[in-house]
Design a protein around this motif. Structure first.
Motif, mmCIF file in Angstrom:
data_model
loop_
_atom_site.group_PDB
_atom_site.id
_atom_site.type_symbol
_atom_site.label_atom_id
_atom_site.label_comp_id
_atom_site.label_asym_id
_atom_site.label_seq_id
_atom_site.Cartn_x
_atom_site.Cartn_y
_atom_site.Cartn_z
ATOM 1 N N GLU A 61 1.662 5.519 -0.670
ATOM 2 C CA GLU A 61 1.317 6.745 -0.509
ATOM 3 C C GLU A 61 2.173 7.736 -0.797
ATOM 4 O OE1 GLU A 61 -1.411 8.427 2.557
ATOM 5 O OE2 GLU A 61 0.115 9.737 3.004
ATOM 6 N N ARG B 156 -2.767 7.420 -3.835
ATOM 7 C CA ARG B 156 -2.783 6.266 -2.967
ATOM 8 C C ARG B 156 -2.947 5.161 -3.922
ATOM 9 N NH1 ARG B 156 -5.710 9.694 0.497
ATOM 10 N NH2 ARG B 156 -4.560 10.138 2.438
ATOM 11 N N GLN C 25 1.003 -1.348 -0.024
ATOM 12 C CA GLN C 25 -0.068 0.131 -0.089
ATOM 13 C C GLN C 25 0.793 1.259 -0.057
ATOM 14 O OE1 GLN C 25 -2.026 -1.194 3.617
ATOM 15 N NE2 GLN C 25 -3.668 -1.910 2.589
ATOM 16 N N ASP D 37 -2.995 0.687 -3.974
ATOM 17 C CA ASP D 37 -3.126 -0.699 -3.113
ATOM 18 C C ASP D 37 -3.109 -1.699 -3.955
ATOM 19 O OD1 ASP D 37 -3.564 0.930 -0.830
ATOM 20 O OD2 ASP D 37 -5.664 0.037 -0.313
ATOM 21 N N LYS E 126 -6.314 4.325 -5.590
ATOM 22 C CA LYS E 126 -7.514 4.595 -4.998
ATOM 23 C C LYS E 126 -7.770 6.073 -4.663
ATOM 24 C CE LYS E 126 -8.052 0.084 -3.163
ATOM 25 N NZ LYS E 126 -9.374 -0.255 -3.512
#
Length: 629
Positions: free
Chosen positions: A113, A128, A111, A130, A135
């Motif tokens: 960022e 972001r 994940q 995943d 996302k």
């Protein structure tokens, strides 16, 4: 009817996970790739933040050039890069990254960022992702540079996550990657925090200061400047003085155009330059930078980019060897160099010849020490004159028997009393193997050959025992028993010894503290990366405490690479193989007797733990066939 088509194009998410298997092997791989991206972005300050050795969080914050909104989105696509445009660019690469695979591979198994802003932009970009799925993407307020967080590595690939080692082991690998990048760019400020604890705070400095900041003040005394300039390649850096060579590997670094590489051929060049100045089994420290035209090298060999090919390896070998040999020679005669010149500004030591400090010593097992109380003790080169004072005082019969063993003359010994009860614990296979060759008969004639083999007459011919292999079997069973039963005997030191370790070695010691104590070592932590050795195993060969502990660490490193064995088994094998070399020495009558006694009391006297033969039997038929041709 034709069969249906079965070949299909893989989805991007699966393709990225496959690519991640080559690029992202563990948290250290992520740290390496992200640090190299920060360097390529011309960052002067880089922060690394970790939690649980990178399992749950790897955060890299830099003050580099940052990315635009479009570039930030494109950076996560496979084969998207700003470093090359055409195939010819592959042979003029000066940047750390160029494949365009790292971020896409990382985003496929974690994940992620990303927060980034260029200097001229009012707002930055937040993305972001995943597991390759985007996302969020939005504009945010952000400082100049890039802040990239990688959370829950391998969260969507449980099998890969299960293959990760303990936190201390993974942290050792992270530290190795961090130190390599920090060494290659001493002009950049680096900080490293693990679980809210500061591990490193490295300020911009010259190379020699960066080495000291990473490895400690003790390195001030051992660094010697190394430089050689040619039209083909230039070599610069620092080597460790010969007397500071250690038993552990890991402090040998090659950088080609500031890129860390692994190159066994060039390593051999350095070791050859130290030939005659360091003992066998020791490893000198070196940090060497090679500057070469990129057209003469190929770095596009492996995804990790740590392998490299030269178009003229022999010339590079000769130049590196000459540079190191010259530095070793200059050290022997020079006393001090100016700090401000960014060469060796530290104290040059005592000026003694480093080669003179390595005097071989006769190694005698502790179980034979009691039987030799009447002897003159180990022979040393400076005892020739005063030893004459004791002539005639020693028991003539005992001395004659000992000389017989040293001079490879036959010795008649009575049959040892073997401990049959210890054989009962062997497996069925081991018992069958032990029945193939039995112990020497009563009144067998034994003698030692070239400090390496024991020969004995047996009923059907001649038995040859590999002395080193026999000790390996004996030591293996001794160490394994200690580790399982936590029963290692400790010999207390009159004066505790203080030693310094690298960050990664210290992590390893913490991970295996119970096993080390079980072997008979007694120590306490003293500061961030220092230990106080208070006791050592009572049955180890005579040697300095630091050398023994360093050799133990080296074997711990090697034992971790064997995934098929449990920890006591693997460590016992490694230690036995390492220390058995020290017993390839002349043996007295009692030592030969004890060696055979302990060998045939072991669970399998015919094989080493690794499966090599210990005993070979030459039957009368075999001997007859040799002479008859």
């Amino acid at each position: 009817m034709p069969s249906p088509d079965i070949i299909q194009l893989l989805p991007d998410s699966i393709a990225n996970q496959i690519a991640a298997g080559e690029v992202v092997q563990r948290p250290a791989s992520v740290v390496k790739e992200l640090l190299e991206n920060a360097i390529d972005a011309h960052a002067t300050q880089i922060q690394v933040v970790l939690r649980e050795a990178g399992r749950t969080l790897i955060q890299i914050i830099d003050n580099g050039s940052g990315m635009s909104e479009t570039d930030a989105r494109m950076s996560f696509e496979r084969h998207a890069t700003s470093k090359i445009r055409k195939s010819e660019d592959l042979f003029s690469i000066r940047t750390m990254g160029f494949r365009g695979e790292a971020l896409a591979s990382i985003a496929a198994v974690a994940q992620v960022e990303l927060r980034t802003r260029q200097e001229g932009d009012e707002l930055g970009t937040l993305i972001r992702i995943d597991g390759s799925e985007i996302k969020a993407q939005e504009s945010i307020a952000a400082v100049k540079g890039t802040n990239l967080s990688v959370k829950n590595l391998f969260f969507n690939v449980p099998a890969r996550r299960n293959f990760l080692k303990s936190n201390s082991v993974e942290m050792r690998h992270v530290l190795d990657e961090f130190q390599r990048v920090a060494l290659s760019h001493p002009e950049v400020s680096f900080t490293l925090h693990h679980n809210d604890t500061e591990v490193f705070n490295l300020q911009p400095a010259k190379l020699v200061r960066r080495i000291v900041d990473i490895y400690g003040k003790s390195y001030r005394e051992q660094l010697a400047f190394c430089q050689e300039d040619t039209s083909y390649v230039s070599v610069r850096g620092y080597i460790g003085k010969p007397e500071f060579a250690r038993k552990t590997r890991g402090e040998q670094f090659f950088f080609v155009n500031d890129r860390y590489i692994k190159h066994s051929y060039l390593h051999h060049a350095v070791i050859s330059a130290f030939d005659g100045t360091i003992p066998d089994g020791s490893h000198p420290f070196y940090v060497l930078f090679l500057e070469i035209d990129p057209s003469h090298i190929d770095i596009n060999i492996h995804p990790t980019k740590t392998e490299i090919k030269f178009d003229d390896e022999k010339s590079v070998y000769a130049i590196v060897m000459a540079a190191v040999k010259k530095a070793v020679g200059v050290y022997n005669f020079s006393q001090s160099i100016d700090f401000d010149d960014n060469v060796n500004f530290f104290n040059q030591g005592t000026g003694t010849d480093p080669g003179l400090s390595f005097i071989p010593r006769t190694v005698m097992p502790d179980w034979a020490a009691q039987s030799k109380k009447g002897d003159n003790g180990p022979t040393k080169s400076n005892l020739t004159n005063w030893s004459k004072l004791f002539e005639g005082l020693q028991n003539t019969e005992d001395r004659g028997r000992e000389l017989a063993a040293f001079e490879v003359s036959p010795v008649t010994v009575s049959r040892p009393t073997y401990h049959e009860e210890s054989k009962t614990v062997a497996s069925k296979i081991n018992r069958m193997a032990s029945e193939v060759i039995s112990a020497p008969e009563s009144d067998a004639v034994l003698f030692q050959l070239h400090n390496r083999y024991i020969l004995s007459q047996v009923k059907d011919g001649i038995m040859l025992i590999d002395q080193k292999a026999a000790y390996e079997r004996i030591l293996y069973e001794r160490y394994r028993k200690m580790l399982i039963n936590r029963s290692g005997a400790c010999q207390q030191l009159l004066f505790p010894k203080r030693i310094r370790l690298t960050h990664s070695d210290m992590q390893l010691v913490k991970e295996t503290k119970k096993e080390i104590h079980s072997l008979g070592f007694e120590f306490d932590e003293f500061g961030a990366n220092e230990l106080i050795i208070r006791g050592i195993p009572a049955d180890l060969p005579e040697e300095s405490e630091q050398d023994l502990f360093e050799e133990l660490i080296e074997q711990l490193k090697q034992s971790y690479s064997d995934l098929k064995l449990n920890k006591p088994e693997s460590l016992s094998r490694s230690l036995a193989r390492r220390f058995s070399v020290r017993y390839a020495v002349k043996l007295s009558f009692v030592e030969i007797h004890t060696l055979i006694d302990q060998l045939f009391a072991s669970t399998d006297p015919n094989r080493t733990p690794g499966g090599e033969a210990i005993i070979v039997l030459l039957t009368m038929d075999k001997l007859t066939s040799i002479f008859k041709g």
